[in-house]
Design an enzyme around this catalytic site. Structure first.
Site, PDB file in Angstrom:
ATOM      1  N   HIS A  38       0.829  -1.199   0.000  1.00  0.00           N
ATOM      2  CA  HIS A  38       0.000   0.000   0.000  1.00  0.00           C
ATOM      3  C   HIS A  38       0.869   1.256   0.000  1.00  0.00           C
ATOM      4  O   HIS A  38       1.546   1.541   0.985  1.00  0.00           O
ATOM      5  CB  HIS A  38      -0.877  -0.042   1.250  1.00  0.00           C
ATOM      6  CG  HIS A  38      -1.827   1.079   1.404  1.00  0.00           C
ATOM      7  ND1 HIS A  38      -1.740   1.997   2.419  1.00  0.00           N
ATOM      8  CD2 HIS A  38      -2.900   1.443   0.655  1.00  0.00           C
ATOM      9  CE1 HIS A  38      -2.727   2.865   2.305  1.00  0.00           C
ATOM     10  NE2 HIS A  38      -3.438   2.555   1.251  1.00  0.00           N
ATOM     11  N   HIS A  50      -1.031  10.260  -2.975  1.00  0.00           N
ATOM     12  CA  HIS A  50      -2.331   9.869  -2.428  1.00  0.00           C
ATOM     13  C   HIS A  50      -3.347  11.003  -2.455  1.00  0.00           C
ATOM     14  O   HIS A  50      -4.475  10.828  -2.906  1.00  0.00           O
ATOM     15  CB  HIS A  50      -2.193   9.335  -1.001  1.00  0.00           C
ATOM     16  CG  HIS A  50      -3.516   8.936  -0.424  1.00  0.00           C
ATOM     17  ND1 HIS A  50      -4.300   9.793   0.315  1.00  0.00           N
ATOM     18  CD2 HIS A  50      -4.217   7.794  -0.535  1.00  0.00           C
ATOM     19  CE1 HIS A  50      -5.426   9.176   0.648  1.00  0.00           C
ATOM     20  NE2 HIS A  50      -5.403   7.961   0.155  1.00  0.00           N
TER      21      HIS A  50
HETATM   22  O1  G3P Z   1      -6.487   1.368  -2.590  1.00  0.00           O
HETATM   23  C1  G3P Z   1      -6.707   0.737  -1.368  1.00  0.00           C
HETATM   24  C2  G3P Z   1      -6.641   1.764  -0.327  1.00  0.00           C
HETATM   25  O2  G3P Z   1      -5.442   2.430  -0.575  1.00  0.00           O
HETATM   26  C3  G3P Z   1      -7.775   2.726  -0.391  1.00  0.00           C
HETATM   27  O3  G3P Z   1      -7.597   3.774   0.465  1.00  0.00           O
HETATM   28  O4  G3P Z   1      -7.202   6.129   0.872  1.00  0.00           O
HETATM   29  O5  G3P Z   1      -5.335   4.524   1.110  1.00  0.00           O
HETATM   30  O6  G3P Z   1      -6.183   5.081  -1.132  1.00  0.00           O
HETATM   31  P1  G3P Z   1      -6.527   4.926   0.310  1.00  0.00           P
HETATM   32 CA    CA Z   2      -5.164   3.561  -2.703  1.00  0.00          CA
END
Ligand code: G3P
Ligand code: CA
Length: 261
Positions: A10, A53
């Site tokens: 992530h 992000h």
């Molecule tokens: O893409 C999975 C997860 O990353 C979704 O939440 O806010 O971290 O992009 P975010």
């Molecule tokens: Ca994400």
């Protein structure tokens, strides 16, 4: 086929290095051997896809600015690791502070053998982004029949509309629908069956995920990859509840919990 014990790094190994930098992707890909690098994509004023992000640069670049109002040249002036060194002094590294914002192309140039889980972030504010994204993937050979069949390039989004656009452009593209707390629980089976015609997996928040919801999604034919699984107790609980993989800031810990190696 990447459909069991899948480890999705992530924002890279973002529990160890500043998110969405070569530092964090190097760790997840070369050191921790995550199955995928997860990327959130945005578009600059001059139409370049970059990886970050937030829509704003402020949290990671420590200066105000909105990506869609900035040119690539302006984005490339930023460094995005100082915040991490300040917030996590025990993990600090001098080279983190020098990390810059990668374009999608920069990433594809650097990790030629990686698998990618790409999120169209805020697609409503970037008209045409899906089409530019697909052209970029195509230019780097990332939507070959083999890669699509093996699910080595996946597009994910909270926006069903964005996934529909991608499906229209590339009907065989593996897609994952992200869902905030409560969304899948409240969605009727009939809707989920229709979506499953072109979406192979769901990405629920861990906030309300349990064995019942995972079983229901499996019965409807979906694989289940929740976000974001960072605590070992949550990893253990949800692995026992039947998840097929997960997004994590700590790919090494999730690999350990899945007993990989
Ligand atoms: O893409 C999975 C997860 O990353 C979704 O939440 O806010 O971290 O992009 P975010
Ligand atoms: Ca994400």
């Amino acid at each position: 086929m990447l459909d069991k014990n899948v480890v999705i790094a992530h924002r890279g190994a973002s529990g160890y290095a500043p998110e969405h930098t070569f530092a964090s992707y190097d760790k997840s890909h070369y050191d921790m051997h995550a199955d995928y690098i997860e990327l959130d994509v945005h578009m600059t004023l001059d139409g370049e896809i970059i990886v970050m992000h937030d829509e704003s640069i402020e949290r990671t670049a420590l200066t105000p600015g909105i990506i869609k109002e900035m040119t690539l040249q302006e984005i490339k002036q930023l460094t995005i690791g100082k915040w991490f060194n300040e917030k996590f002094p025990e993990l600090k590294a001098d080279y983190y502070a020098e990390q810059i914002v990668p374009t999608l192309k920069d990433i594809f140039e650097r990790y030629k053998d990686a698998n990618y889980y790409i999120e169209t972030k805020s697609p409503d504010i970037y008209p045409g982004m899906e089409s530019i994204l697909i052209d970029t993937l195509d230019a780097y050979g990332l939507i070959s029949d083999t890669r699509l069949k093996n699910r080595q390039t996946v597009i994910q989004s909270f926006s069903l509309e964005s996934l529909i656009k991608v499906n229209q452009l590339v009907p065989d593209m593996p897609l994952l629908l992200l869902a905030k707390k409560g969304v899948l629980r409240e969605m009727p089976d009939e809707d989920l069956k229709q979506i499953h015609a072109f979406v192979y997996a769901v990405g629920p928040s861990i906030a309300d995920l349990d064995e019942t919801l995972i079983s229901r999604m499996h019965d409807l034919g979906y694989l289940v990859f929740p976000y974001t699984l960072n605590k070992e107790a949550d990893m253990e609980r949800l692995i026992n509840a039947g998840i097929d993989g997960a997004f994590t800031n700590f790919p090494d810990l999730l690999r350990k919990q899945f007993r990989i190696d």
